[in-house]
Write a protein that holds these residues in place. Structure first.
Motif, PDB file in Angstrom:
ATOM      1  N   VAL A   1      50.400  29.943  43.527  1.00 12.39           N
ATOM      2  CA  VAL A   1      49.586  30.422  42.406  1.00 12.39           C
ATOM      3  C   VAL A   1      48.110  30.462  42.802  1.00 12.39           C
ATOM      4  CG1 VAL A   1      48.764  29.862  40.084  1.00 12.39           C
ATOM      5  CG2 VAL A   1      51.205  29.716  40.614  1.00 12.39           C
TER       6      VAL A   1
ATOM      7  N   VAL B   1      51.012  35.692  37.361  1.00  8.50           N
ATOM      8  CA  VAL B   1      49.755  34.984  37.592  1.00  8.50           C
ATOM      9  C   VAL B   1      48.576  35.819  37.089  1.00  8.50           C
ATOM     10  CG1 VAL B   1      48.210  34.024  39.376  1.00  8.50           C
ATOM     11  CG2 VAL B   1      50.677  33.660  39.523  1.00  8.50           C
TER      12      VAL B   1
ATOM     13  N   ALA C   1      45.696  33.597  42.901  1.00  9.67           N
ATOM     14  CA  ALA C   1      44.572  33.564  41.959  1.00  9.67           C
ATOM     15  C   ALA C   1      43.253  33.950  42.609  1.00  9.67           C
ATOM     16  CB  ALA C   1      44.456  32.171  41.350  1.00  9.67           C
TER      17      ALA C   1
ATOM     18  N   ILE D   1      45.224  34.149  35.146  1.00 12.59           N
ATOM     19  CA  ILE D   1      43.834  34.177  35.604  1.00 12.59           C
ATOM     20  C   ILE D   1      42.984  35.042  34.690  1.00 12.59           C
ATOM     21  CG2 ILE D   1      42.309  34.699  37.551  1.00 12.59           C
ATOM     22  CD1 ILE D   1      44.334  32.380  37.950  1.00 12.59           C
TER      23      ILE D   1
END
Length: 365
Positions: free
Chosen positions: A256, A323, A260, A327
């Motif tokens: 992740v 993801v 990100a 974000i």
């Protein structure tokens, strides 16, 4: 207008919006992690491949904002080439190219995540951007026009851009190529559900309300009653999204984090570049803010749907799509505050939107 007095007039929900959003994210992840089978159960509640819980949240979120739009003023937006041309260039040239470059720079050894990020970059925002724009006191009429424009281009260009950035360009550069199979109907369906339904509902609400009770009643009595549901819908959507993928997010924290980082760079560059472009071409703050948020946001619903349909629900491409909102949500709510802080550096003629841009209008006016 100074930030202090404005902040003092914001509702309790609006003042602590960042807290509520973080709490909704934590609640969603916690539910997905702690309640066995919840994510699978939510994921199975679909109609023709569209998640009903997510669709419900987005429709509730978008309807009040689109009901606030003064549709009789859209012609002032469609004539504004300083807004439309930069928007098209930023969304359909700069955005996909930047995400392609960042995906290869940050994830050269992770082809599945890299492909997922590129798909996110191709899916331009048509849904959640309306709430970020409204919170930042952007031009509602301009937002309605730009998301409609993005929708049309999404139907026409998504498949072509997928071939360009996943197959043709990597081949020319000697990089690994990926085939993307996406149906035109899947894209059209996303546009119809996530934009068409709330847009039609908002238009009919305003038209009926103004004809029966007049504009003054509509904007001073009805809008304050339905306005807060935009934020309720946003929080509900966030809880559902993170509940669906809570286990995947918490079980792969390093992955992740790798996904990100390029997303953070992407959102920052796109938003700042669009704001600077708006300032350079002479847009007032409301339309510059609209340009920035429509350029920085992405249609994660479509990106996830395409990744799942093409590569599978447990694929790295699907995780990269998930993801995206993880974000995007906190970053763009942060950029809302940045936008409100820098608006003093923009010309702010009242005629740009027919109203003075103040935060108290976005949720309850």
């Amino acid at each position: 207008m100074e930030a202090g007095p404005v902040a003092g007039r914001l509702s309790f929900l609006d003042r602590l919006l960042a807290v509520w959003i973080l709490a909704a994210m934590a609640l969603g992840i916690g539910l997905g992690r702690l309640v066995p089978g919840l994510g699978d159960a939510l994921g199975e509640v679909t109609v023709t491949g569209i998640s009903l819980p997510i669709a419900l949240g987005l429709l509730v979120m978008m309807y009040p904002v689109l009901a606030k739009v003064r549709y009789d003023r859209l012609d002032t937006v469609t004539r504004d080439r300083r807004l439309l041309i930069p928007s098209l260039v930023l969304n359909w040239v700069v955005g996909p190219a930047l995400m392609f470059a960042l995906a290869w720079i940050f994830l050269p050894d992770l082809p599945e995540y890299r492909t997922g990020l590129i798909i996110v970059g191709l899916a331009r925002c048509i849904a959640m951007v309306v709430i970020w724009n409204d919170l930042a006191c952007g031009d509602r009429e301009a937002a309605a026009v730009l998301v409609a424009l993005n929708s049309a281009f999404q139907v026409l260009a998504f498949g072509l851009l997928g071939w360009l950035y996943l197959d043709l360009l990597p081949g020319l550069l000697g990089l690994r190529r990926t085939a993307l199979h996406v149906s035109a109907w899947e894209i059209v369906r996303s546009v119809l559900v996530f934009l068409g339904i709330p847009l039609l509902a908002g238009f009919l609400t305003r038209r009926t309300g103004e004809r029966t009770k007049g504009r003054t009643w509509y904007e001073t009595r009805l809008i304050p009653r339905i306005g807060p549901f935009a934020l309720y819908g946003l929080l509900f959507t966030i809880v559902v999204l993170f509940a669906l993928q809570g286990d995947a997010i918490t079980s792969k924290p390093l992955d992740v984090a790798r996904i990100a980082l390029p997303l953070l760079v992407y959102f920052a560059l796109m938003w700042a570049g669009a704001m600077a472009t708006g300032r350079a071409v002479g847009l007032g703050y409301p339309r510059a803010a609209t340009l920035a948020f429509t350029a920085a946001g992405n249609n994660f619903e479509l990106a996830i749907a395409v990744a799942v349909a093409t590569f599978g629900a447990t694929s790295g491409q699907a995780l990269a799509g998930v993801v995206g909102p993880l974000i995007e949500v906190p970053v763009l709510i942060g950029l809302v505050h940045v936008a409100l802080a820098v608006r003093r550096y923009f010309p702010q003629p009242a005629s740009a939107t027919g109203r003075i841009a103040t935060p108290e209008g976005h949720a309850h006016a």
